[in-house]
Design a protein around this motif. Sequence first.
Motif, PDB file in Angstrom:
ATOM      1  N   ARG A 150      89.964  44.624  31.907  1.00 51.31           N
ATOM      2  CA  ARG A 150      91.765  44.123  31.587  1.00 51.31           C
ATOM      3  C   ARG A 150      92.591  44.776  31.539  1.00 51.31           C
ATOM      4  NH1 ARG A 150      92.959  38.292  28.222  1.00 51.31           N
ATOM      5  NH2 ARG A 150      89.992  37.917  29.275  1.00 51.31           N
ATOM      6  N   ALA A 151      92.772  45.467  30.117  1.00 54.83           N
ATOM      7  CA  ALA A 151      94.164  46.553  30.724  1.00 54.83           C
ATOM      8  C   ALA A 151      93.845  47.271  31.859  1.00 54.83           C
ATOM      9  CB  ALA A 151      93.891  47.245  29.240  1.00 54.83           C
ATOM     10  N   MET A 152      93.159  47.688  32.763  1.00 57.11           N
ATOM     11  CA  MET A 152      93.000  49.068  33.253  1.00 57.11           C
ATOM     12  C   MET A 152      93.162  47.466  34.931  1.00 57.11           C
ATOM     13  SD  MET A 152      93.193  51.795  32.243  1.00 57.11           S
ATOM     14  CE  MET A 152      92.790  52.437  34.578  1.00 57.11           C
ATOM     15  N   ARG A 153      92.668  46.322  34.817  1.00 55.65           N
ATOM     16  CA  ARG A 153      92.984  45.699  35.599  1.00 55.65           C
ATOM     17  C   ARG A 153      94.282  45.455  36.359  1.00 55.65           C
ATOM     18  NH1 ARG A 153      88.501  42.505  33.664  1.00 55.65           N
ATOM     19  NH2 ARG A 153      90.037  41.118  33.420  1.00 55.65           N
ATOM     20  N   ARG A 154      94.707  45.700  35.471  1.00 53.07           N
ATOM     21  CA  ARG A 154      96.115  44.844  35.234  1.00 53.07           C
ATOM     22  C   ARG A 154      96.630  46.002  35.534  1.00 53.07           C
ATOM     23  NH1 ARG A 154      95.588  42.358  30.318  1.00 53.07           N
ATOM     24  NH2 ARG A 154      96.738  44.436  29.069  1.00 53.07           N
ATOM     25  N   ARG A 155      97.007  47.333  35.717  1.00 51.07           N
ATOM     26  CA  ARG A 155      97.594  48.888  36.279  1.00 51.07           C
ATOM     27  C   ARG A 155      96.688  49.177  37.710  1.00 51.07           C
ATOM     28  NH1 ARG A 155      98.435  53.702  32.526  1.00 51.07           N
ATOM     29  NH2 ARG A 155      99.199  53.817  34.364  1.00 51.07           N
ATOM     30  N   ALA A 156      95.757  48.332  37.929  1.00 55.12           N
ATOM     31  CA  ALA A 156      95.024  48.742  38.863  1.00 55.12           C
ATOM     32  C   ALA A 156      95.774  48.512  40.595  1.00 55.12           C
ATOM     33  CB  ALA A 156      93.456  47.547  39.729  1.00 55.12           C
ATOM     34  N   ASP A 157      96.370  49.577  41.547  1.00 57.32           N
ATOM     35  CA  ASP A 157      96.542  49.343  42.519  1.00 57.32           C
ATOM     36  C   ASP A 157      95.486  48.810  43.431  1.00 57.32           C
ATOM     37  OD1 ASP A 157      99.190  51.762  42.415  1.00 57.32           O
ATOM     38  OD2 ASP A 157      96.730  52.398  41.956  1.00 57.32           O
ATOM     39  N   ALA A 158      94.443  48.397  43.551  1.00 57.28           N
ATOM     40  CA  ALA A 158      93.488  47.810  44.585  1.00 57.28           C
ATOM     41  C   ALA A 158      92.117  47.561  44.031  1.00 57.28           C
ATOM     42  CB  ALA A 158      93.012  48.534  45.920  1.00 57.28           C
ATOM     43  N   VAL A 159      91.783  46.254  44.052  1.00 61.16           N
ATOM     44  CA  VAL A 159      90.177  46.342  43.231  1.00 61.16           C
ATOM     45  C   VAL A 159      89.293  46.189  44.545  1.00 61.16           C
ATOM     46  CG1 VAL A 159      89.078  44.449  42.163  1.00 61.16           C
ATOM     47  CG2 VAL A 159      91.620  44.902  41.367  1.00 61.16           C
ATOM     48  N   VAL A 160      87.980  47.018  44.320  1.00 60.24           N
ATOM     49  CA  VAL A 160      86.591  46.491  44.923  1.00 60.24           C
ATOM     50  C   VAL A 160      85.161  46.396  45.044  1.00 60.24           C
ATOM     51  CG1 VAL A 160      87.735  48.445  46.673  1.00 60.24           C
ATOM     52  CG2 VAL A 160      86.598  48.864  44.894  1.00 60.24           C
ATOM     53  N   ASP A 161      84.760  45.498  45.712  1.00 55.81           N
ATOM     54  CA  ASP A 161      83.233  45.005  44.859  1.00 55.81           C
ATOM     55  C   ASP A 161      82.936  46.275  44.946  1.00 55.81           C
ATOM     56  OD1 ASP A 161      83.403  42.520  44.713  1.00 55.81           O
ATOM     57  OD2 ASP A 161      83.652  42.052  47.144  1.00 55.81           O
ATOM     58  N   LEU A 162      81.565  46.708  43.955  1.00 56.88           N
ATOM     59  CA  LEU A 162      80.783  47.203  43.706  1.00 56.88           C
ATOM     60  C   LEU A 162      79.944  48.071  44.660  1.00 56.88           C
ATOM     61  CD1 LEU A 162      79.216  50.218  41.850  1.00 56.88           C
ATOM     62  CD2 LEU A 162      77.553  47.867  41.640  1.00 56.88           C
TER      63      LEU A 162
END
Length: 282
Positions: free
Chosen positions: A43-55
């Motif tokens: 969660r902590a890194m998701r909050r900082r993420a610039d983008a999110v992708v599926d595996l």
Amino acid sequence: MIDPARPLALVAGAGHLPELVAASLDRARRPFRILAVRGFTERAMRRRADAVVDLLDIPGTLRILKEWAPAAVVPAGGVTRPSPAALFNAAHAVRNRDILKSLAGGDDRLLRAVLSLLEENGHRVLGVHEVAPDLLGRLGRLGRVQPDSDATLSIATGRAMLAALSPFDVGQAAVVAGERVIAVEGPEGTDRMLGRARGLNRKPFGRGTPAKGTVLVKLPKLGQDLRIDLPAIGPRTVHRAAEAGCAGIAIGAGHTLVIDTDRTVAAADAAGLFLIGVEVAP
């Protein structure tokens, strides 16, 4: 040499490692962007993420990286291997023959194929050890305890045995007492190997006195690609090693990630175990 002005792309998988790498890059004032993997990134890194992708969204990942044009891509953190059908669909989406062939092999082969695909698309791939060297164990004693002569013999035996096994697809660790190998890491990982060693090293019935000078030796295989398989230890490793009757832990200096170094060293000191970094053969 990479351009220090261009940001890195930190691909964040599961676990605490991506956060540690991000903190190391922050300390070094190295610019970076975070690409989170849905369902894996904490969660902590998701909050900082610039983008999110599926595996398995390989085309989407490549599009994002093309847009970012990073100085290098840095994978950090674990992911679990998806089903063969899902892997096949992902490989088919990019029509990459190497990835298709890798489905018949192990995880290392699949990861190498993915790294090759990134490199074929013009991206340089760096390992955690290359961008965050402060997270690695150094050469020499890390804690207060010093290995004795019995432990030194065990370390030498473990190093020789692991070097001999390097051409084969086995683990990176072993529990050794003198010239006797008690357990070798397999696909189950270091923690479970230490669980086996606990029973084998405390006969009878797992309640006896452990063999003198028992040591956990953890080293990379010769020629191992540390970008996809960097040996690691942490406080839990120390706890499991103590339960297995180990007098200490020997790791490859500069080639082994020490998770939460202060806590790991403190755990070793509290348990009376030595923690030492040894040279790794080139």
